[in-house]
Design an enzyme around this catalytic site. Structure first.
Site, PDB file in Angstrom:
ATOM      1  N   ASN A   1      -2.125   2.101   5.982  1.00 43.03           N
ATOM      2  CA  ASN A   1      -1.308   0.934   5.618  1.00 43.03           C
ATOM      3  C   ASN A   1      -1.194   0.066   6.852  1.00 43.03           C
ATOM      4  O   ASN A   1      -1.045   0.584   7.956  1.00 43.03           O
ATOM      5  CB  ASN A   1       0.123   1.354   5.253  1.00 43.03           C
ATOM      6  CG  ASN A   1       0.200   1.927   3.866  1.00 43.03           C
ATOM      7  OD1 ASN A   1      -0.791   1.975   3.155  1.00 43.03           O
ATOM      8  ND2 ASN A   1       1.384   2.367   3.493  1.00 43.03           N
ATOM      9  N   GLY A   2      -1.158  -1.247   6.665  1.00 37.88           N
ATOM     10  CA  GLY A   2      -0.964  -2.138   7.804  1.00 37.88           C
ATOM     11  C   GLY A   2      -2.233  -2.910   8.115  1.00 37.88           C
ATOM     12  O   GLY A   2      -3.167  -2.953   7.313  1.00 37.88           O
TER      13      GLY A   2
ATOM     14  N   HIS B   1      15.569 -37.301  -7.200  1.00 39.37           N
ATOM     15  CA  HIS B   1      14.657 -37.676  -6.122  1.00 39.37           C
ATOM     16  C   HIS B   1      13.272 -37.083  -6.321  1.00 39.37           C
ATOM     17  O   HIS B   1      12.561 -36.838  -5.345  1.00 39.37           O
ATOM     18  CB  HIS B   1      15.238 -37.252  -4.776  1.00 39.37           C
ATOM     19  CG  HIS B   1      16.564 -37.871  -4.511  1.00 39.37           C
ATOM     20  ND1 HIS B   1      16.706 -39.188  -4.161  1.00 39.37           N
ATOM     21  CD2 HIS B   1      17.816 -37.366  -4.603  1.00 39.37           C
ATOM     22  CE1 HIS B   1      17.994 -39.465  -4.021  1.00 39.37           C
ATOM     23  NE2 HIS B   1      18.691 -38.371  -4.287  1.00 39.37           N
TER      24      HIS B   1
ATOM     25  N   GLU C   1      16.509 -18.535  -7.480  1.00 35.55           N
ATOM     26  CA  GLU C   1      16.198 -17.150  -7.838  1.00 35.55           C
ATOM     27  C   GLU C   1      15.706 -17.065  -9.284  1.00 35.55           C
ATOM     28  O   GLU C   1      14.765 -16.325  -9.583  1.00 35.55           O
ATOM     29  CB  GLU C   1      17.437 -16.272  -7.595  1.00 35.55           C
ATOM     30  CG  GLU C   1      17.317 -14.808  -7.951  1.00 35.55           C
ATOM     31  CD  GLU C   1      16.208 -14.038  -7.226  1.00 35.55           C
ATOM     32  OE1 GLU C   1      15.594 -14.557  -6.287  1.00 35.55           O
ATOM     33  OE2 GLU C   1      15.939 -12.896  -7.658  1.00 35.55           O
TER      34      GLU C   1
ATOM     35  N   LYS D   1      12.034 -15.631 -10.244  1.00 41.32           N
ATOM     36  CA  LYS D   1      11.828 -14.504 -11.183  1.00 41.32           C
ATOM     37  C   LYS D   1      10.792 -14.895 -12.233  1.00 41.32           C
ATOM     38  O   LYS D   1       9.898 -14.125 -12.561  1.00 41.32           O
ATOM     39  CB  LYS D   1      13.130 -14.122 -11.899  1.00 41.32           C
ATOM     40  CG  LYS D   1      14.148 -13.374 -11.093  1.00 41.32           C
ATOM     41  CD  LYS D   1      13.769 -11.969 -10.708  1.00 41.32           C
ATOM     42  CE  LYS D   1      13.009 -11.917  -9.443  1.00 41.32           C
ATOM     43  NZ  LYS D   1      13.612 -11.859  -8.190  1.00 41.32           N
TER      44      LYS D   1
ATOM     45  N   ARG E   1       4.045  -0.409  -4.895  1.00 45.60           N
ATOM     46  CA  ARG E   1       3.797  -1.002  -3.576  1.00 45.60           C
ATOM     47  C   ARG E   1       2.482  -1.771  -3.510  1.00 45.60           C
ATOM     48  O   ARG E   1       2.289  -2.622  -2.649  1.00 45.60           O
ATOM     49  CB  ARG E   1       3.774   0.094  -2.499  1.00 45.60           C
ATOM     50  CG  ARG E   1       5.095   0.784  -2.308  1.00 45.60           C
ATOM     51  CD  ARG E   1       4.944   1.898  -1.310  1.00 45.60           C
ATOM     52  NE  ARG E   1       4.740   1.398   0.033  1.00 45.60           N
ATOM     53  CZ  ARG E   1       5.695   1.285   0.940  1.00 45.60           C
ATOM     54  NH1 ARG E   1       6.908   1.620   0.641  1.00 45.60           N
ATOM     55  NH2 ARG E   1       5.423   0.834   2.136  1.00 45.60           N
TER      56      ARG E   1
ATOM     57  N   LYS F   1       5.736  -4.952  -3.583  1.00 44.24           N
ATOM     58  CA  LYS F   1       7.171  -4.739  -3.458  1.00 44.24           C
ATOM     59  C   LYS F   1       7.636  -4.910  -2.024  1.00 44.24           C
ATOM     60  O   LYS F   1       8.702  -5.436  -1.756  1.00 44.24           O
ATOM     61  CB  LYS F   1       7.487  -3.321  -3.949  1.00 44.24           C
ATOM     62  CG  LYS F   1       8.948  -2.966  -3.955  1.00 44.24           C
ATOM     63  CD  LYS F   1       9.653  -3.704  -5.051  1.00 44.24           C
ATOM     64  CE  LYS F   1      11.149  -3.568  -4.996  1.00 44.24           C
ATOM     65  NZ  LYS F   1      11.796  -4.732  -5.647  1.00 44.24           N
TER      66      LYS F   1
ATOM     67  N   CYS G   1       0.844  -1.193   0.000  1.00 46.58           N
ATOM     68  CA  CYS G   1       0.000   0.000   0.000  1.00 46.58           C
ATOM     69  C   CYS G   1       0.886   1.252   0.000  1.00 46.58           C
ATOM     70  O   CYS G   1       1.911   1.293   0.653  1.00 46.58           O
ATOM     71  CB  CYS G   1      -0.943   0.104   1.184  1.00 46.58           C
ATOM     72  SG  CYS G   1      -2.094  -1.243   1.327  1.00 46.58           S
TER      73      CYS G   1
ATOM     74  N   TRP H   1      -2.896  -2.584  -1.610  1.00 49.55           N
ATOM     75  CA  TRP H   1      -2.635  -4.018  -1.799  1.00 49.55           C
ATOM     76  C   TRP H   1      -3.524  -4.687  -0.757  1.00 49.55           C
ATOM     77  O   TRP H   1      -3.287  -4.558   0.440  1.00 49.55           O
ATOM     78  CB  TRP H   1      -1.157  -4.301  -1.538  1.00 49.55           C
ATOM     79  CG  TRP H   1      -0.734  -5.703  -1.836  1.00 49.55           C
ATOM     80  CD1 TRP H   1      -0.287  -6.189  -3.026  1.00 49.55           C
ATOM     81  CD2 TRP H   1      -0.688  -6.793  -0.912  1.00 49.55           C
ATOM     82  NE1 TRP H   1       0.024  -7.511  -2.898  1.00 49.55           N
ATOM     83  CE2 TRP H   1      -0.214  -7.920  -1.625  1.00 49.55           C
ATOM     84  CE3 TRP H   1      -1.020  -6.956   0.439  1.00 49.55           C
ATOM     85  CZ2 TRP H   1      -0.048  -9.175  -1.028  1.00 49.55           C
ATOM     86  CZ3 TRP H   1      -0.861  -8.191   1.028  1.00 49.55           C
ATOM     87  CH2 TRP H   1      -0.379  -9.285   0.288  1.00 49.55           C
TER      88      TRP H   1
ATOM     89  N   GLU I   1       7.191 -15.240 -10.693  1.00 47.62           N
ATOM     90  CA  GLU I   1       6.654 -13.944 -10.236  1.00 47.62           C
ATOM     91  C   GLU I   1       6.063 -13.127 -11.377  1.00 47.62           C
ATOM     92  O   GLU I   1       4.999 -12.545 -11.232  1.00 47.62           O
ATOM     93  CB  GLU I   1       7.793 -13.088  -9.639  1.00 47.62           C
ATOM     94  CG  GLU I   1       8.121 -13.371  -8.213  1.00 47.62           C
ATOM     95  CD  GLU I   1       9.249 -12.455  -7.723  1.00 47.62           C
ATOM     96  OE1 GLU I   1       9.096 -11.919  -6.618  1.00 47.62           O
ATOM     97  OE2 GLU I   1      10.267 -12.279  -8.417  1.00 47.62           O
TER      98      GLU I   1
HETATM   99  C1  G6P Z   1       8.347  -9.204  -1.646  1.00 48.36           C
HETATM  100  C2  G6P Z   1       8.984  -8.685  -2.917  1.00 48.36           C
HETATM  101  C3  G6P Z   1      10.275  -9.464  -3.192  1.00 48.36           C
HETATM  102  C4  G6P Z   1      11.213  -9.387  -1.999  1.00 48.36           C
HETATM  103  C5  G6P Z   1      10.518  -9.838  -0.710  1.00 48.36           C
HETATM  104  C6  G6P Z   1      11.349  -9.503   0.509  1.00 48.36           C
HETATM  105  O1  G6P Z   1       7.895 -10.494  -1.853  1.00 48.36           O
HETATM  106  O2  G6P Z   1       8.111  -8.817  -4.004  1.00 48.36           O
HETATM  107  O3  G6P Z   1      10.925  -8.913  -4.331  1.00 48.36           O
HETATM  108  O4  G6P Z   1      12.326 -10.194  -2.232  1.00 48.36           O
HETATM  109  O5  G6P Z   1       9.262  -9.166  -0.554  1.00 48.36           O
HETATM  110  O6  G6P Z   1      11.409  -8.108   0.620  1.00 48.36           O
HETATM  111  P1  G6P Z   1      12.592  -7.305   1.294  1.00 48.36           P
HETATM  112  O7  G6P Z   1      12.234  -5.862   1.060  1.00 48.36           O
HETATM  113  O8  G6P Z   1      12.595  -7.686   2.733  1.00 48.36           O
HETATM  114  O9  G6P Z   1      13.849  -7.704   0.597  1.00 48.36           O
END
Ligand code: G6P
Length: 611
Positions: free
Chosen positions: A99-100, A507, A484, A488, A27, A606, A2, A73, A491
């Site tokens: 927010n929160g 396995h 990773e 990616k 966000r 984010k 948010c 969000w 996501e």
């Molecule tokens: C969210 C974001 C990711 C990030 C993760 C941890 O899921 O979309 O890109 O890696 O949070 O966030 P941070 O800000 O703690 O790295």
């Protein structure tokens, strides 16, 4: 998670709010809304993006000099027009953005309903704005007192901004667990959940602390706690440039951020690598170096991509500094009663510095007596303030939801720490140390070279954009890269992808391999090269498609794989920094070709400031 924006001053508020929301849209982007105070609390909000809000607002009254805006969000209640912020209280006295999460909202709501309050939305935020109004009307108190009293009854996390129709020259903001920044202008104030909407107007900012309440009029800022203790605002200089938060001609922020990596890693080095490229200096760790040198155990915590960087850290600390290291998801760590001994070092990794689970895990580690360090990107965020010491990654603002340059910056910091500790603990000789420092500094130019093959990655993406599943395999340092790479892809393209340690393929995942399954094998030259060659043969024997990422000049794998991506040679301990780049671009191109919204993938945010 948010985005919040607010303004009070002489400017027309609408453009400030809309531009701010566009900057904050990374966000959260389920719905958006604004309220402009101009005789009445004009509220406009709708499901969808900020552009939908702009269409919705066309032709309506937006003139005024005080206002608030929000991009959401969803946590409580589905994303729709009614659940969008701002929320208005039942009698129209207050409007609020939040927010929160208000954890005790159900109980508060029930009590208010018993007293005749009715609700329009399913959100916890509407409960809070009604609680404020109820206290205000019943207690005949000022708006500020009503806000403070209401917040004293709330359990949970919040960053809020409130306007009251009876006190039309005022914004009231408060924070607990959800960041808020105030931009200080000339007879004007800006408010936002991070500094990105503020930087184009002013570089003087005040970060609110937990339990702070700020009362803003055009020419005065009063800072106090919820319990009414006066606070002295500390003005910081924002080290952020407007160019850093624009796309600079790139189609997406993610692409821009991938291409920025040679520069962002140089920024991570800045002031930390000596000019003769012989020494490392991590100023943020200077005071805790004795504890680090004597550390028996390191526990790394993080979420998402930051957790993957932590896995690379485990290899680095054990390999180069011989310190026993464990890596945990912050969300698991905080709830599983972990054993933390005095003298343990806990390293929290976070791009945003605001991830709720990571913050809670830090608190737990501190209570247990550990020395807690932070590796964060956002300067002035909560994690650097909560930790005992740390290192900023200085990668610059990362706007694309899928993390790219933050990951390589985190790994760079971990590599610097491990190399430095390796030398200080006398695991590495002076010569080994210098060779590693030199090799690390060559990474940016090697990434530069990898980026020149973008068209090649695009061609591979085009061939496999229609796949339903992908498998990523790697061993040792390259196993976290496999994770990773898979993250990616899922996501941003919504293709199911799994990362696996290559040997573990036998396995389970091997059962999935057929002619429709692209398998990305990260097989640069290291001590397990022969083994990964065997893994490739196992995939080929089952008609799998192999996209192999190899060290430049490799001929053995070239003859077996369907496609080869070459990366320059480096010391294996830094290999993650190179191998991850083509995988970021592969995911990016596949997502674009599938028509996905790369910078704002569905359901993601984010910065996850709720658990
Ligand atoms: C969210 C974001 C990711 C990030 C993760 C941890 O899921 O979309 O890109 O890696 O949070 O966030 P941070 O800000 O703690 O790295």
């Amino acid at each position: 998670m948010c985005g919040i924006v607010g303004y009070i001053g002489d400017r027309e508020v609408y453009p400030v709010l809309i531009n701010g929301l566009k900057r904050l849209e990374y966000r959260g982007y389920d719905s958006a809304g604004i309220s402009v105070l101009n005789k009445s609390l004009n509220i406009y909000k709708c499901k969808g993006k900020v552009s939908d809000l702009e269409n919705h607002v066309k032709g309506k009254i937006t003139s005024g000099n005080i206002g608030i805006g929000h991009t959401r969000w969803a946590t409580h209640g589905e994303p729709n027009d009614i659940n969008a912020h701002p929320h208005e209280s039942m009698n129209g006295k207050f409007v609020l953005i939040h927010n929160g999460i208000i954890e005790n909202y159900a109980r508060l709501k029930e009590r208010l309903e018993h007293r005749g309050v009715t609700f329009r939305s399913e959100t916890d935020s509407e409960v809070l704005v009604n609680l404020i109004e109820y206290i205000y009307m019943k207690g005949q108190v000022s708006a500020e007192i009503a806000v403070r009293l209401a917040l004293s009854k709330v359990i949970g996390a919040y960053g809020i901004v409130v306007m009251c129709i009876d006190e039309p020259d005022k914004l009231i903001a408060a924070r607990k667990g959800s960041p808020l920044v105030i931009g200080v202008g000339n007879e004007e104030y800006f408010l936002a959940s991070d500094a990105t909407p503020i930087v184009e107007y002013t570089k003087s900012v005040i970060y609110l602390n937990d339990d702070d309440v700020a009362i803003l009029t055009k020419d005065e800022l009063i800072l106090k706690t919820i319990r009414n203790d006066k606070q002295t605002p500390k003005v910081h200089h924002l080290d952020l440039d407007i160019g850093e938060i624009d796309k600079n001609g790139y189609e997406h922020f993610m692409l821009k951020e991938i291409f920025e990596q040679p520069r962002s890693i140089l920024d991570t080095f800045r002031g930390r690598v000596s000019s003769d490229v012989k020494n490392l200096h991590l100023g943020g760790l200077f005071n805790v170096m004795p504890q680090l040198i004597n550390a028996k155990r390191i526990i790394i915590i993080g979420c998402g991509t930051s957790w993957h960087a932590g896995l690379v850290g485990e290899y680095l600390f054990e390999d180069l500094a011989r310190i026993s290291t464990e890596v945990e998801y912050a969300s698991e760590f905080r709830y599983r009663n972990p054993i933390i001994n005095k003298g343990d070092i806990v390293i929290a990794i976070s791009q945003s510095g605001e991830t709720a689970d990571t913050l809670a895990a830090i608190k737990l580690a501190k209570e247990a007596g550990a020395l807690v360090l932070g590796i964060c990107n956002v300067v002035g965020s909560s994690i650097p303030r909560e930790t005992d010491a740390g290192v900023y990654t200085h990668a610059g603002p990362e706007i694309g939801v899928a993390s790219t340059k933050a990951f390589t910056a985190q790994v760079t910091v971990l590599a610097m720490m491990a190399v430095l500790l390796g030398r200080k603990r006398e695991i590495l000789s002076e010569e080994q140390y210098r060779t590693l420092v030199k090799e690390l500094t060559l990474i940016p130019e090697k990434i530069e070279k990898i980026l020149t093959f973008n068209e090649h990655y695009k061609k591979i993406a085009n061939l496999y954009k229609g796949a339903n599943n992908f498998l990523y395999l790697g061993r040792g340092y390259l196993y976290p890269v496999a994770l990773e790479g898979a993250l990616k892809l899922k996501e941003i393209s919504y293709i199911h992808a799994e990362g696996y340690p290559a040997a573990e393929m036998k396995h389970g995942p091997i059962a999935l391999i057929d002619q429709n399954m692209p398998v990305v094998v990260i097989a640069t030259k290291d001590s397990s090269y022969e083994k990964i060659v065997s893994n490739i043969q196992e995939v080929k024997a089952r008609n799998g498609i192999v996209i192999a990422l190899v060290t430049e000049g490799d001929t053995i794998i070239k003859n077996m794989a369907d496609h080869v991506i070459e990366v320059p040679q480096t010391n294996v301990v830094f290999s993650t920094l190179l191998a991850v780049i083509p995988l970021q671009l592969l995911s990016y191109h596949i997502a674009v070709m599938r028509g996905c919204n790369v910078d704002q993938p569905r359901n993601l945010a984010k910065s996850v400031t709720v658990e």
